[in-house]
Write a protein that holds these residues in place. Structure first.
Motif, PDB file in Angstrom:
ATOM      1  N   ILE A 110       0.609  -1.378   0.194  1.00 49.70           N
ATOM      2  CA  ILE A 110      -0.149   0.043   0.181  1.00 49.70           C
ATOM      3  C   ILE A 110       1.000   1.366   0.062  1.00 49.70           C
ATOM      4  CG2 ILE A 110      -0.324   0.273   2.430  1.00 49.70           C
ATOM      5  CD1 ILE A 110      -3.478   0.435   1.476  1.00 49.70           C
ATOM      6  N   TYR A 111       2.010   1.041   0.763  1.00 55.30           N
ATOM      7  CA  TYR A 111       2.998   2.312   0.687  1.00 55.30           C
ATOM      8  C   TYR A 111       3.827   2.429  -0.635  1.00 55.30           C
ATOM      9  CZ  TYR A 111       1.777   1.964   5.514  1.00 55.30           C
ATOM     10  OH  TYR A 111       0.852   2.200   6.658  1.00 55.30           O
ATOM     11  N   ARG A 112       3.908   1.408  -1.552  1.00 57.82           N
ATOM     12  CA  ARG A 112       4.522   1.381  -2.838  1.00 57.82           C
ATOM     13  C   ARG A 112       3.643   1.927  -3.742  1.00 57.82           C
ATOM     14  NH1 ARG A 112       9.324  -1.704  -2.197  1.00 57.82           N
ATOM     15  NH2 ARG A 112       9.279  -3.342  -0.627  1.00 57.82           N
ATOM     16  N   ALA A 113       2.785   2.693  -3.439  1.00 56.81           N
ATOM     17  CA  ALA A 113       1.819   3.396  -4.677  1.00 56.81           C
ATOM     18  C   ALA A 113       2.670   4.312  -5.514  1.00 56.81           C
ATOM     19  CB  ALA A 113       0.616   4.174  -3.917  1.00 56.81           C
ATOM     20  N   ASP A 114       1.977   4.330  -6.454  1.00 53.79           N
ATOM     21  CA  ASP A 114       2.556   5.319  -7.635  1.00 53.79           C
ATOM     22  C   ASP A 114       2.488   6.829  -7.196  1.00 53.79           C
ATOM     23  OD1 ASP A 114       2.974   3.047  -9.351  1.00 53.79           O
ATOM     24  OD2 ASP A 114       1.308   3.267 -10.416  1.00 53.79           O
ATOM     25  N   ARG A 115       1.385   7.052  -6.663  1.00 55.05           N
ATOM     26  CA  ARG A 115       0.987   8.756  -6.050  1.00 55.05           C
ATOM     27  C   ARG A 115      -0.065   8.457  -5.264  1.00 55.05           C
ATOM     28  NH1 ARG A 115      -3.137  11.899  -7.952  1.00 55.05           N
ATOM     29  NH2 ARG A 115      -3.962  10.362  -9.573  1.00 55.05           N
ATOM     30  N   ILE A 116       0.170   9.241  -4.090  1.00 55.76           N
ATOM     31  CA  ILE A 116      -1.036   9.268  -3.015  1.00 55.76           C
ATOM     32  C   ILE A 116      -1.539  10.538  -2.905  1.00 55.76           C
ATOM     33  CG2 ILE A 116      -1.334   9.183  -0.603  1.00 55.76           C
ATOM     34  CD1 ILE A 116       0.893   7.134  -0.233  1.00 55.76           C
ATOM     35  N   ILE A 133      -5.953   8.604  -1.014  1.00 55.51           N
ATOM     36  CA  ILE A 133      -6.204   7.901  -2.013  1.00 55.51           C
ATOM     37  C   ILE A 133      -4.956   7.309  -2.715  1.00 55.51           C
ATOM     38  CG2 ILE A 133      -7.611   7.256  -4.272  1.00 55.51           C
ATOM     39  CD1 ILE A 133      -9.365   9.746  -3.446  1.00 55.51           C
ATOM     40  N   ALA A 134      -4.437   5.928  -2.482  1.00 57.48           N
ATOM     41  CA  ALA A 134      -3.260   5.735  -2.846  1.00 57.48           C
ATOM     42  C   ALA A 134      -3.730   5.067  -4.474  1.00 57.48           C
ATOM     43  CB  ALA A 134      -2.749   4.619  -2.137  1.00 57.48           C
ATOM     44  N   TYR A 135      -2.772   5.333  -5.479  1.00 55.53           N
ATOM     45  CA  TYR A 135      -2.895   4.776  -6.687  1.00 55.53           C
ATOM     46  C   TYR A 135      -1.683   4.010  -7.206  1.00 55.53           C
ATOM     47  CZ  TYR A 135      -6.355   8.753  -7.135  1.00 55.53           C
ATOM     48  OH  TYR A 135      -7.650   9.303  -6.955  1.00 55.53           O
ATOM     49  N   LYS A 136      -1.990   2.880  -7.598  1.00 57.88           N
ATOM     50  CA  LYS A 136      -0.975   1.986  -8.165  1.00 57.88           C
ATOM     51  C   LYS A 136      -1.627   1.255  -9.412  1.00 57.88           C
ATOM     52  CE  LYS A 136       2.644  -0.995  -7.350  1.00 57.88           C
ATOM     53  NZ  LYS A 136       3.977  -0.647  -7.381  1.00 57.88           N
ATOM     54  N   GLY A 137      -0.698   1.533 -10.483  1.00 60.74           N
ATOM     55  CA  GLY A 137      -1.472   1.019 -11.701  1.00 60.74           C
ATOM     56  C   GLY A 137      -2.716   1.575 -11.975  1.00 60.74           C
ATOM     57  N   ASN A 138      -3.535   0.643 -12.199  1.00 61.11           N
ATOM     58  CA  ASN A 138      -5.119   1.112 -12.678  1.00 61.11           C
ATOM     59  C   ASN A 138      -6.045   1.057 -11.321  1.00 61.11           C
ATOM     60  OD1 ASN A 138      -5.171  -1.675 -12.737  1.00 61.11           O
ATOM     61  ND2 ASN A 138      -6.709  -1.728 -14.320  1.00 61.11           N
ATOM     62  N   LYS A 139      -5.358   0.753 -10.158  1.00 59.44           N
ATOM     63  CA  LYS A 139      -6.030   0.268  -8.963  1.00 59.44           C
ATOM     64  C   LYS A 139      -5.743   1.574  -8.048  1.00 59.44           C
ATOM     65  CE  LYS A 139      -6.540  -4.543  -9.172  1.00 59.44           C
ATOM     66  NZ  LYS A 139      -5.556  -5.068 -10.334  1.00 59.44           N
ATOM     67  N   SER A 140      -6.854   1.758  -7.132  1.00 57.78           N
ATOM     68  CA  SER A 140      -6.785   2.970  -6.223  1.00 57.78           C
ATOM     69  C   SER A 140      -7.437   2.280  -4.791  1.00 57.78           C
ATOM     70  CB  SER A 140      -7.477   4.242  -6.608  1.00 57.78           C
ATOM     71  OG  SER A 140      -8.918   3.819  -6.722  1.00 57.78           O
ATOM     72  N   VAL A 141      -6.846   2.861  -3.625  1.00 62.65           N
ATOM     73  CA  VAL A 141      -7.360   2.368  -2.279  1.00 62.65           C
ATOM     74  C   VAL A 141      -7.620   3.699  -1.580  1.00 62.65           C
ATOM     75  CG1 VAL A 141      -7.067   1.091  -0.251  1.00 62.65           C
ATOM     76  CG2 VAL A 141      -6.046   0.362  -2.528  1.00 62.65           C
ATOM     77  N   GLU A 142      -8.484   3.984  -0.972  1.00 62.45           N
ATOM     78  CA  GLU A 142      -8.990   4.823  -0.162  1.00 62.45           C
ATOM     79  C   GLU A 142      -8.972   4.626   1.007  1.00 62.45           C
ATOM     80  OE1 GLU A 142     -12.812   7.942  -0.176  1.00 62.45           O
ATOM     81  OE2 GLU A 142     -13.007   6.118   1.408  1.00 62.45           O
TER      82      GLU A 142
ATOM     83  N   SER B 246      -0.860  -1.565 -23.773  1.00 62.05           N
ATOM     84  CA  SER B 246      -1.726  -1.687 -22.508  1.00 62.05           C
ATOM     85  C   SER B 246      -1.246  -2.295 -21.519  1.00 62.05           C
ATOM     86  CB  SER B 246      -3.135  -1.950 -23.043  1.00 62.05           C
ATOM     87  OG  SER B 246      -3.406  -1.379 -24.270  1.00 62.05           O
ATOM     88  N   GLU B 247      -0.928  -1.766 -20.415  1.00 60.48           N
ATOM     89  CA  GLU B 247      -0.371  -2.455 -19.362  1.00 60.48           C
ATOM     90  C   GLU B 247      -1.867  -3.233 -18.443  1.00 60.48           C
ATOM     91  OE1 GLU B 247       2.557  -1.894 -15.547  1.00 60.48           O
ATOM     92  OE2 GLU B 247       2.295  -0.193 -17.038  1.00 60.48           O
ATOM     93  N   TYR B 248      -2.949  -2.595 -18.325  1.00 59.96           N
ATOM     94  CA  TYR B 248      -4.046  -3.017 -17.833  1.00 59.96           C
ATOM     95  C   TYR B 248      -5.435  -2.823 -18.836  1.00 59.96           C
ATOM     96  CZ  TYR B 248      -1.056  -1.419 -14.208  1.00 59.96           C
ATOM     97  OH  TYR B 248       0.278  -1.013 -13.377  1.00 59.96           O
ATOM     98  N   LEU B 249      -6.095  -4.010 -18.399  1.00 57.85           N
ATOM     99  CA  LEU B 249      -7.329  -4.042 -19.206  1.00 57.85           C
ATOM    100  C   LEU B 249      -8.254  -2.915 -18.462  1.00 57.85           C
ATOM    101  CD1 LEU B 249      -9.006  -5.276 -21.396  1.00 57.85           C
ATOM    102  CD2 LEU B 249      -9.631  -6.797 -19.651  1.00 57.85           C
ATOM    103  N   GLU B 250      -8.636  -1.717 -19.284  1.00 60.83           N
ATOM    104  CA  GLU B 250      -9.633  -0.929 -18.591  1.00 60.83           C
ATOM    105  C   GLU B 250     -10.803  -0.542 -19.646  1.00 60.83           C
ATOM    106  OE1 GLU B 250      -7.355   2.351 -15.902  1.00 60.83           O
ATOM    107  OE2 GLU B 250      -6.224   1.919 -17.801  1.00 60.83           O
ATOM    108  N   PRO B 251     -11.865  -0.133 -19.057  1.00 63.89           N
ATOM    109  CA  PRO B 251     -12.950   0.225 -20.061  1.00 63.89           C
ATOM    110  C   PRO B 251     -12.620   1.259 -20.986  1.00 63.89           C
ATOM    111  CG  PRO B 251     -13.691   0.256 -17.737  1.00 63.89           C
ATOM    112  CD  PRO B 251     -12.414   0.209 -17.842  1.00 63.89           C
ATOM    113  N   ILE B 252     -13.036   1.088 -22.200  1.00 66.12           N
ATOM    114  CA  ILE B 252     -13.001   2.090 -23.401  1.00 66.12           C
ATOM    115  C   ILE B 252     -13.523   3.523 -22.745  1.00 66.12           C
ATOM    116  CG2 ILE B 252     -13.911   2.563 -25.708  1.00 66.12           C
ATOM    117  CD1 ILE B 252     -11.198   1.245 -25.752  1.00 66.12           C
ATOM    118  N   PRO B 253     -13.008   4.484 -22.812  1.00 66.95           N
ATOM    119  CA  PRO B 253     -13.824   5.604 -22.486  1.00 66.95           C
ATOM    120  C   PRO B 253     -14.872   6.133 -23.302  1.00 66.95           C
ATOM    121  CG  PRO B 253     -11.544   6.357 -22.868  1.00 66.95           C
ATOM    122  CD  PRO B 253     -11.657   4.905 -23.117  1.00 66.95           C
TER     123      PRO B 253
END
Lengths: 197, 460
Positions: A110-116, A133-142, B246-253
């Motif tokens: 959780i601390y290795r996030a790309d951006r907080i 809100i921590a962002y890592k790749g295409n995921k985020s955790v609040e 594309s690194e991740y599978l994301e919905p097309i905007p």
């Protein structure tokens, strides 16, 4: 009498200035969380993928320094807290603290996030809530850090991760365990767990 | 000796080692738009359709040429003719000294004929022919567009399939490592004689491990096949290691508009509709061509004929026809009309029948398209809803796993609870990704169905 009235106004003014200056000097809740997270991130960056035991120990202190374990224990034990003696309370807090400290370095991702992202803190008297809100790749955790002021210091008493309250979750677990057996048995299990580590 | 050994060592490093490394697969990393561009360039079906366009362009040029001097011919022949000199006796009788026809009596002659024909008034025949040819180009161009859409959809399915496969593999590999960890912990607890676990927990874990391993093998094979198929479609060596950008599978905007928008877009852009409309224009023009045959076709024709045969005199006698040594220019005004009107009317009816048939086909296609668009549109809305719901469920599964992990760390949760939570989380991750994949493919399908791209440009 008049002279006393004349004196009160400057005294109050000076007091207000002093209080506001003091308030400004202590870091805001959001600043505390930001500083703590940045320190952890820096340590993890230097450590790389595998974190050695010494670094883990260092991280344990930084991660948990802000936590008010007494309050967290009180919330986690809920109705069973009042039933405990002062000695039992102290023992529980100690065991609980050790277990949380140990598990805190297991999930460092959780601390290795790309951006907080840090949202402005909501302060209500002696209570505050800081949302990150921590962002890592295409995921985020609040994460919402619920804080209160203890001896003029902001301390975290609960963390709500993506809607899951840590304090409530521990309370559910403890209630279930106590209902199944007893407080004493649950406490023994916790102690045993501490010894296992 | 020492130096010789060092030299040999360096030689081995520089000459023999690199080929060993070069055996690893060369990587090819491309974005979706790059894949589409490459596939559109290389696809043989598109090439075939482009030849059809070329053919209709030639036919159009031919139709345009029908309006100006459609017939212009030059004929020139050379041959041998016996010599034929003309002589008149004193009594005026025509004779010739050339009675024998030996080889020495043969002479070379030449004859040249040039003729032209220019239609003057055709009652719309040429104009309609040109119109039909122009529509023919539109028909073949729409054919290319149709093939392009087919290729684009195929590439999008393959590309997103590969990204999905990669993401699912990451989840499965993570599950494999978690299972290994859990197995070790379980064995340790069993060895310690812990009351929290039983051998059955281990068996359950082993069954879960089998399921994960089996799924991993399947996904790995599918991924490999998907990459090879995509590389072939791109005209690349199928042994390259394809890597989507594309690194991740994301919905097309994409924000769905009202259904009416897609009906109108399809009416404007759908290649099959455009093709059928162009076909209608062509058949209507051909009806005009057939109708023009009911009226005379006025034309002007001209030409000249010239013959030169040395050794053959002109007897200058009106009773004697001389087919050599002449020059005849001439011009005529004419008309032609097929008087078999019943045949002409049948031709018109046939052309009208073709037109009516196509009109019905257009209505049918329009209805069919609208139904399909409606179906896809609903499917997209459902897919969007599915993504939202699966995202919520995924968050719930993450919280479940988090919650069990917290209790487990305190020693107050059993390992089987952790496995159940992990299973549910992995299942939700895969399901959520599958929903995104389905959504992206549906948007691509709707784009193809309306002939208008709903994908944002340069989508990665």
């Amino acid at each position: 009498m008049l002279s006393f009235r004349l004196l009160t106004i400057p005294i109050l003014l000076v007091l207000t200035i002093i209080i506001s200056l003091y308030a400004q000097s202590s870091p805001s809740p959001v600043e505390l969380i930001r500083k703590r997270n940045e320190t952890i991130q820096k340590i993890l960056e230097t450590a790389g993928e595998t974190v050695d035991a010494a670094t883990k120990e260092k991280l344990k202190n930084i991660i948990n320094d802000l936590i008010d374990f007494h309050e967290l224990s009180r919330l986690a034990l809920g109705k069973y807290w009042k039933e405990r003696t002062e000695q039992e309370k102290k023992e529980f807090v100690d065991v609980f603290r050790t277990l949380i400290r140990n598990s805190s370095v297991k999930k460092l991702e959780i601390y290795r996030a790309d951006r907080i992202e840090y949202l402005p803190s909501e302060i209500n008297g002696d209570k505050a809530a800081v949302t990150t809100i921590a962002y890592k790749g295409n995921k985020s955790v609040e994460i919402i850090y619920k804080m209160h002021r203890v001896n003029g210091q902001w301390k975290v008493y609960d963390m709500v991760i993506d809607g899951l309250s840590t304090a409530r979750n521990y309370r559910d677990t403890f209630y279930k365990q106590i209902a199944k057996s007893s407080y004493q048995e649950m406490y023994s299990k916790l102690k045993k767990r501490v010894e296992e580590k | 000796m020492y130096r010789y050994l060092i030299g040999l060592f360096i030689f081995t490093l520089t000459v023999l080692i690199p080929p060993l490394f070069s055996q690893t697969l060369e990587k090819l990393q491309l974005s979706l738009s790059q894949c589409e561009t490459l596939a559109l360039e290389k696809n043989p079906l598109i090439k075939e359709a482009e030849y059809e366009v070329e053919k209709s362009l030639i036919q159009h040029r031919e139709a345009r040429g029908a309006g100006f001097l459609p017939k212009m011919e030059l004929r020139n022949i050379w041959g041998l003719l016996p010599r034929a000199r003309a002589q008149y006796t004193s009594t005026g009788v025509l004779t010739s000294p050339d009675t024998a026809t030996g080889i020495s009596d043969l002479r070379i002659f030449t004859e040249m004929e040039f003729s032209i024909l220019q239609p003057l008034y055709t009652f719309g025949k040429i104009h309609h022919l040109q119109e039909a040819a122009e529509s023919g180009i539109e028909v073949s161009e729409a054919g290319v567009t149709q093939r392009e859409w087919e290729v684009r959809l195929e590439i999008r399915k393959l590309y997103w399939g590969i990204v999905l496969g990669k993401e699912v593999l990451t989840i499965l590999h993570d599950a494999q490592s978690k299972i290994r960890e859990a197995e070790t912990k379980l064995n340790e607890k069993l060895d310690e004689g812990s009351e929290d676990v039983t051998q059955n927990d281990l068996f359950k874990l082993q069954i879960f491990k089998y399921e994960i391993d089996k799924e991993t093998r399947k996904i790995e094979q599918d991924l490999l096949l998907g990459k090879k198929t995509l590389l072939t479609a791109l005209g690349k060596n199928e042994n390259l290691d394809f890597e989507p950008k594309s690194e991740y599978l994301e919905p097309i905007p994409f924000l769905p508009d009202s259904i009416q928008t897609y009906f109108s877009l399809a009416a404007r852009y759908h290649p099959q509709l455009l093709q059928i409309q162009a076909g209608l224009n062509a058949t209507r023009a051909l009806v005009g061509v057939a109708r023009s045959d009911l009226y005379p076709q006025f034309f002007i024709a001209g030409g000249l004929k010239y013959n030169y045969a040395p050794g053959r005199d002109d007897p200058r006698n009106p009773w004697v026809y001389n087919p050599t040594n002449f020059f005849r220019p001439g011009a005529v005004l004419g008309l032609s009309l097929n008087l078999n009107f019943s045949q002409t009317r049948n031709k018109i009816r046939l052309a009208e029948n073709d037109y009516q048939k196509l009109s019905t086909q257009k209505i049918l296609l329009h209805h069919k398209l609208n139904l399909e668009i409606q179906k896809l549109y609903q499917a997209i809305l459902t897919a969007q809803q599915d993504i939202r719901e699966s995202n919520k469920a995924l968050k719930a599964s993450e919280n479940w796993l988090r919650s069990v992990s917290m209790s487990f760390d305190l020693g107050l949760a059993e390992i089987k609870e952790l496995i159940d939570a992990y299973k549910a989380n992995s299942k939700m991750q895969v399901e959520h990704l599958q929903n995104i994949y389905r959504y992206n493919v549906l948007v691509a399908e709707l784009s193809k169905k309306i002939g208008y791209d709903l994908y944002p440009h340069h989508s990665e």
